[in-house]
Design an enzyme around this catalytic site. Structure first.
Site, PDB file in Angstrom:
ATOM      1  N   ALA A  10       0.916  -1.177  -0.074  1.00  0.00           N
ATOM      2  CA  ALA A  10      -0.130  -0.018   0.115  1.00  0.00           C
ATOM      3  C   ALA A  10       0.932   1.237  -0.037  1.00  0.00           C
ATOM      4  O   ALA A  10       2.018   1.193   0.645  1.00  0.00           O
ATOM      5  CB  ALA A  10      -0.806   0.084   1.186  1.00  0.00           C
ATOM      6  N   ASP A  11       0.367   2.299  -0.861  1.00  0.00           N
ATOM      7  CA  ASP A  11       1.004   3.586  -0.462  1.00  0.00           C
ATOM      8  C   ASP A  11       0.287   4.490   0.204  1.00  0.00           C
ATOM      9  O   ASP A  11      -0.704   3.831   0.978  1.00  0.00           O
ATOM     10  CB  ASP A  11       1.444   4.256  -1.746  1.00  0.00           C
ATOM     11  CG  ASP A  11       0.112   4.486  -2.731  1.00  0.00           C
ATOM     12  OD1 ASP A  11      -0.970   4.472  -2.065  1.00  0.00           O
ATOM     13  OD2 ASP A  11       0.194   4.884  -4.035  1.00  0.00           O
ATOM     14  N   SER A  12       0.555   5.711   0.466  1.00  0.00           N
ATOM     15  CA  SER A  12      -0.054   6.667   1.383  1.00  0.00           C
ATOM     16  C   SER A  12      -1.576   6.612   1.148  1.00  0.00           C
ATOM     17  O   SER A  12      -2.529   6.725   1.970  1.00  0.00           O
ATOM     18  CB  SER A  12       0.764   7.955   1.725  1.00  0.00           C
ATOM     19  OG  SER A  12       0.723   8.638   0.334  1.00  0.00           O
ATOM     20  N   LEU A  13      -1.842   7.038  -0.114  1.00  0.00           N
ATOM     21  CA  LEU A  13      -3.233   7.158  -0.538  1.00  0.00           C
ATOM     22  C   LEU A  13      -4.245   5.715  -0.450  1.00  0.00           C
ATOM     23  O   LEU A  13      -5.222   5.839  -0.071  1.00  0.00           O
ATOM     24  CB  LEU A  13      -3.418   7.536  -2.120  1.00  0.00           C
ATOM     25  CG  LEU A  13      -2.652   8.999  -2.438  1.00  0.00           C
ATOM     26  CD1 LEU A  13      -3.038   9.041  -3.943  1.00  0.00           C
ATOM     27  CD2 LEU A  13      -3.570   9.738  -1.613  1.00  0.00           C
ATOM     28  N   ASP A  14      -3.346   4.803  -0.721  1.00  0.00           N
ATOM     29  CA  ASP A  14      -4.272   3.341  -0.301  1.00  0.00           C
ATOM     30  C   ASP A  14      -4.414   3.076   1.022  1.00  0.00           C
ATOM     31  O   ASP A  14      -5.675   3.038   1.362  1.00  0.00           O
ATOM     32  CB  ASP A  14      -3.167   2.012  -0.421  1.00  0.00           C
ATOM     33  CG  ASP A  14      -2.874   1.910  -2.048  1.00  0.00           C
ATOM     34  OD1 ASP A  14      -3.887   2.147  -2.936  1.00  0.00           O
ATOM     35  OD2 ASP A  14      -1.919   1.698  -2.371  1.00  0.00           O
TER      36      ASP A  14
END
Lengths: 79, 413
Positions: free
Chosen positions: A35-39
């Site tokens: 996951a990235d920050s938006l996820d």
């Protein structure tokens, strides 16, 4: 497994496009599940919607693993 | 001045999801129009469009990635990939700082915006807008996505000029290579506005054909009974490359882009100038910059959207600039087959031009039934069937709401 835990896992599988077997209690959203920050923002939002709860930003920062998410949601639902 | 050539093409269109399929459909004169499948359009004034068929984004990008991309980005990436493969470029052997992406979309990710507004329309509760809504919908996201995919770190931006967007992108890409700012630029455009707001909005302007009883004949540029355009969707990608760079690596060169024009009507937000003043100026500028004369042009791929006013204005402009030479060259509107892809139209139409150059035919203007007395029938408008013809020089026109006009010249090499 509680129904809350199942629902949390289902959301993670659905949103992060990962295999159910990868969604272990210890799994970290960013380190293990890609996951990235938006996820992670999206995940928190989905938990809020699913359980009709509100997760303040400072609490959300502490939810980094599957287990932490289940625990947080379970507490909210139980109360 | 550095010369610029096209060394790769890719397309996903309502009449074919690859260059091969697109080329076949252009030759057969196939219509891409049908009743709308993306949503229930039965209550709308227009119930049909030219949609891309048989495309499943999840299959191409995977379940996780597809959720983060609007359909217009998915189309863009698919077409760019085909063009990159076609060009034979191996980006590992290139300097990424010298490769850019300039890409057009007139509308951006409309569906992604609509969906979030629908989900958050209960104004009693705290709105929960999805964090991916903005990066999905912004019109410039496709060049960003293409850069990430291939690691391209040179010049990169989007162009927005409604239906002229991808032609502006292509002309800008040519200029930036000429100026030495890049050696290779992936250019083109994509659009996916067959949505409730897209159909509803264009329909509200009375811009769309309402021929609901016979969608496949609705897009009929230059026909007396044309009644508006048919909304299309898809993407086209072109690899623009500095000539010596392309030659050195032994690339296949489809065509040289000789020059372009960019003007505005300064007349009305959506209606064309009645005499096609801006359109005439832009063709004149494109020819001047390319140092070619009107008699050099073999084919004009017109904007020709099938609207009552637009088609006449463009024909007037052609006659004004080309004079008697207008009767010698071939003219056609491929929108009769593809529908109007808005910001992606310049990209897929210049690709239709390249296909015609490669295979020796002028794609037809299909759906011609009745001559329009206001359109000079001595012009060769390539009605209904393709014309077999050696094409060496093409003018490609695209115009957009806002009065934007673009035109550029392609030459076979």
């Amino acid at each position: 497994m509680s129904s809350a835990a199942e629902k949390v896992k289902k959301i993670i599988v659905d949103k992060l496009g990962v295999d159910e077997s990868e969604v272990t209690t210890e799994a970290s959203f960013t380190n293990d599940l890609g996951a990235d920050s938006l996820d992670t923002v999206e995940l928190i939002m989905e938990f809020e919607k699913e359980f009709d709860i509100s997760i303040p930003d400072e609490e959300a920062e502490n939810i980094q693993t599957v287990g932490q998410a289940i625990e947080y949601v379970q507490n909210e639902v139980d109360n | 001045m550095r010369r610029v050539v096209i060394t790769g093409i890719g397309a996903i269109t309502p009449i074919g999801n690859t260059i091969k399929e697109y080329s076949q459909a252009l030759k057969e004169g196939r219509s891409g129009a049908d009743y709308i499948k993306h949503f229930d359009a039965s209550k709308f004034k227009t119930t049909f469009a030219c949609e891309v068929k048989g495309f499943d984004g999840a299959e191409v990008f995977g379940r996780k990635e597809v959720r983060k991309m609007d359909l217009f980005s998915q189309y863009g990436l698919v077409s760019a990939e085909e063009a990159v493969i076609d060009s034979g470029l191996n980006f590992d052997e290139q300097n990424p700082d010298r490769i850019g992406v300039i890409w057009g979309s007139g509308i951006g990710g409309l569906r992604s915006l609509e969906e979030q507004i629908e989900l958050n329309s209960d104004y009693e509760n705290t709105p929960r807008y999805n964090p991916f809504m903005i990066p999905k919908m912004i019109a410039d996201i496709v060049p960003g996505q293409i850069a990430i995919k291939y690691g391209l770190m040179g010049i990169n931006y989007g162009t927005v000029s409604a239906c002229a967007s991808s032609s502006h992108a292509i002309i800008n890409a040519m200029d930036n290579i000429r100026l030495g700012r890049a050696d290779i630029i992936i250019s083109g455009g994509s659009e996916a506005a067959v949505t409730r707001a897209g159909i509803g909005g264009f329909s509200g302007m009375k811009a769309l054909s309402g021929r609901n009883d016979d969608p496949s004949t609705a897009s009929r540029p230059f026909d007396k009974d044309r009644d508006g355009f048919v909304l299309g969707e898809g993407a086209g990608a072109l690899i623009l490359e500095e000539y010596e760079h392309a030659k050195k690596r032994g690339a296949k060169i489809y065509a040289e882009i000789l020059g372009g024009g960019m003007t505005d009507d300064a007349h009305h937000i959506t209606a064309p100038h009645p005499d096609g003043l801006g359109a005439a100026n832009v063709m004149k500028n494109a020819l001047l910059e390319s140092s070619v004369s009107t008699s050099d042009i073999d084919y004009i791929n017109v904007h020709g959207t099938s609207t009552p006013l637009g088609d006449i204005a463009e024909i007037k402009a052609i006659l004004k600039i080309f004079g008697d030479d207008a009767y010698k060259l071939s003219i056609s509107s491929t929108k009769s087959m593809t529908g109007h892809l808005l910001g992606a139209s310049g990209a897929i139409e210049s690709i239709a031009c390249i296909i015609g150059m490669e295979e020796g035919f002028v794609p037809p203007t299909i759906n011609h039934f009745t001559d329009d007395p206001e359109i000079d029938q001595k012009l060769k408008l390539t009605y209904n069937t393709p014309e077999e013809k050696q094409i060496d020089m093409i003018l490609c026109n695209t115009f957009g709401f806002g009065g934007h006009n673009t035109s550029f010249v392609l030459r076979k090499l």
